[in-house]
Design an enzyme around this catalytic site. Structure first.
Site, PDB file in Angstrom:
ATOM      1  N   ASN A 130       9.785  -0.459  -5.322  1.00  0.00           N
ATOM      2  CA  ASN A 130      10.591  -1.137  -4.309  1.00  0.00           C
ATOM      3  C   ASN A 130      10.052  -2.564  -4.172  1.00  0.00           C
ATOM      4  OD1 ASN A 130      11.917  -2.021  -2.042  1.00  0.00           O
ATOM      5  ND2 ASN A 130      10.859  -0.650  -0.613  1.00  0.00           N
ATOM      6  N   LYS A 174      11.180  -4.909  -2.469  1.00  0.00           N
ATOM      7  CA  LYS A 174      11.465  -5.495  -1.144  1.00  0.00           C
ATOM      8  C   LYS A 174      12.041  -6.917  -1.318  1.00  0.00           C
ATOM      9  CE  LYS A 174       7.803  -2.695   0.709  1.00  0.00           C
ATOM     10  NZ  LYS A 174       7.042  -2.325   1.884  1.00  0.00           N
ATOM     11  N   HIS A 187      14.810   3.464   4.398  1.00  0.00           N
ATOM     12  CA  HIS A 187      13.427   2.977   4.317  1.00  0.00           C
ATOM     13  C   HIS A 187      12.947   2.654   5.734  1.00  0.00           C
ATOM     14  CE1 HIS A 187       9.990   0.401   3.442  1.00  0.00           C
ATOM     15  NE2 HIS A 187       9.950   1.000   2.263  1.00  0.00           N
ATOM     16  N   GLY A 247       2.342  -0.698   3.118  1.00  0.00           N
ATOM     17  CA  GLY A 247       1.932  -2.098   3.108  1.00  0.00           C
ATOM     18  C   GLY A 247       0.656  -2.370   3.893  1.00  0.00           C
ATOM     19  N   GLU A 255       7.229   8.786   3.305  1.00  0.00           N
ATOM     20  CA  GLU A 255       6.462   7.547   3.448  1.00  0.00           C
ATOM     21  C   GLU A 255       5.948   7.434   4.882  1.00  0.00           C
ATOM     22  OE1 GLU A 255       7.634   4.485   0.318  1.00  0.00           O
ATOM     23  OE2 GLU A 255       9.091   4.274   1.917  1.00  0.00           O
ATOM     24  N   SER A 315       1.161   2.504   0.083  1.00  0.00           N
ATOM     25  CA  SER A 315      -0.030   1.926  -0.540  1.00  0.00           C
ATOM     26  C   SER A 315      -0.494   2.680  -1.786  1.00  0.00           C
ATOM     27  CB  SER A 315      -1.162   1.813   0.489  1.00  0.00           C
ATOM     28  OG  SER A 315      -0.765   0.968   1.561  1.00  0.00           O
ATOM     29  N   GLU A 375      11.423   0.255   6.910  1.00  0.00           N
ATOM     30  CA  GLU A 375      11.703  -1.127   7.362  1.00  0.00           C
ATOM     31  C   GLU A 375      13.150  -1.254   7.828  1.00  0.00           C
ATOM     32  OE1 GLU A 375      10.109  -2.999   3.828  1.00  0.00           O
ATOM     33  OE2 GLU A 375       8.133  -2.282   4.421  1.00  0.00           O
TER      34      GLU A 375
HETATM   35  C1  PEP Z   1       7.441   0.967   0.220  1.00  0.00           C
HETATM   36  O1  PEP Z   1       7.873  -0.144   0.454  1.00  0.00           O
HETATM   37  O2  PEP Z   1       8.231   1.900   0.117  1.00  0.00           O
HETATM   38  C2  PEP Z   1       5.992   1.133   0.069  1.00  0.00           C
HETATM   39  C3  PEP Z   1       5.529   2.334  -0.083  1.00  0.00           C
HETATM   40  O3  PEP Z   1       5.218  -0.005   0.101  1.00  0.00           O
HETATM   41  P1  PEP Z   1       3.640  -0.132  -0.282  1.00  0.00           P
HETATM   42  O4  PEP Z   1       3.454   0.613  -1.584  1.00  0.00           O
HETATM   43  O5  PEP Z   1       3.405  -1.589  -0.408  1.00  0.00           O
HETATM   44  O6  PEP Z   1       2.878   0.509   0.839  1.00  0.00           O
END
Ligand code: PEP
Length: 251
Positions: A9, A11, A95, A173, A167, A213, A97
């Protein structure tokens, strides 16, 4: 057996040159990987280019969001049919976000999931709890509510085209990863929920990704867990070498 599925992803990152270089670097690094699903999800404006660049590769392309109508007076939105039209295979829906910054509710997410399936896209449905919800012992109820909301009225056949990405919001992040045991516990919960709501077949076949992460250094121990079938990768998908290393760790 479920195939592993690693998706990146991106973003709201990259420009044209960076998107092209990232893909041109990534394609040969993972070209020998078989029996695994690999996808990248660039911003909308680079999807067309990504589809073109990956056309002869084992990488599929997904969008990070879509609208819940096919067309009309929805300024600034993108319909799932448009994503299908330009060659996208996947769309990420729900997601954290989108849920927490843009206020998407389970009802909105559900409408998007339905519409994306109607447009013959595959869906990556994200679920996950906030830190305060985990600390209050509410992880399972939060995840269950999001699953009920997102998957309402979907058939077993529809579930063939759904990947669930667990997630935990506190791990996205932040550099804080759920431990393999913490992640496995929730993945097992999701799989047993699928068995109760649908059947053994759906539960056994559904790919459940972990996201939060994920990096080359922690990917293997997470992906070794019996109910973790891949990863949704944010930050580490912006470097071809680290995304490829996560893909290779999954083998
Ligand atoms: C994500 O955006 O779905 C995500 C898991 O980000 P990150 O790997 O940066 O934590």
């Amino acid at each position: 057996m479920r195939k592993l599925f690693i998706a990146g992803n991106w973003k709201m990152n990259t420009n044209t040159d960076e998107a092209v270089s990232l893909l041109n670097e990534l394609i040969p690094l993972v070209s020998d990987v078989q029996d695994m699903d690999i996808a990248v999800c660039p911003p909308f404006v680079y999807l067309h280019k990504a589809v073109y660049l990956t056309r002869n590769s084992n990488i599929r392309v997904g969008a990070q969001n879509c609208h819940f109508e096919s067309k009309g007076a929805f300024t600034g939105e993108v319909a799932p049919e448009m994503l299908k039209d330009i060659g996208c295979t996947y769309v990420i829906i729900g997601h954290s976000e989108r849920r927490h910054i843009f206020g998407e509710t389970d009802d909105v997410i559900h409408s998007k999931v339905k519409k994306a399936l109607d447009a013959e896209l595959k869906v990556i449905l994200c679920v996950g709890e906030l830190l305060e919800e985990r600390e209050a012992g509410k992880t399972e109820i939060v995840v269950e509510t999001q699953l009920i909301g997102g998957l309402k009225d979907l058939s077993s056949e529809d579930l063939d085209r759904i990947t669930i990405a667990y997630e935990p919001v506190w791990a996205i992040g932040t550099g804080k990863t759920a431990s393999p045991d913490q992640a496995q516990e929730v993945h097992a919960f999701i799989r047993s929920w699928l068995k109760n709501q649908y059947n053994e077949n759906v539960s056994g076949n559904c790919q459940i990704q972990y996201g939060g992460s994920v990096k080359p250094e922690n990917a293997r121990t997470l992906l070794e867990q019996p109910d973790i079938d891949g990863a949704l990768v944010g930050g580490a998908s912006l470097k071809a070498a680290s995304f490829a290393a996560i893909v290779k760790a999954a083998r």
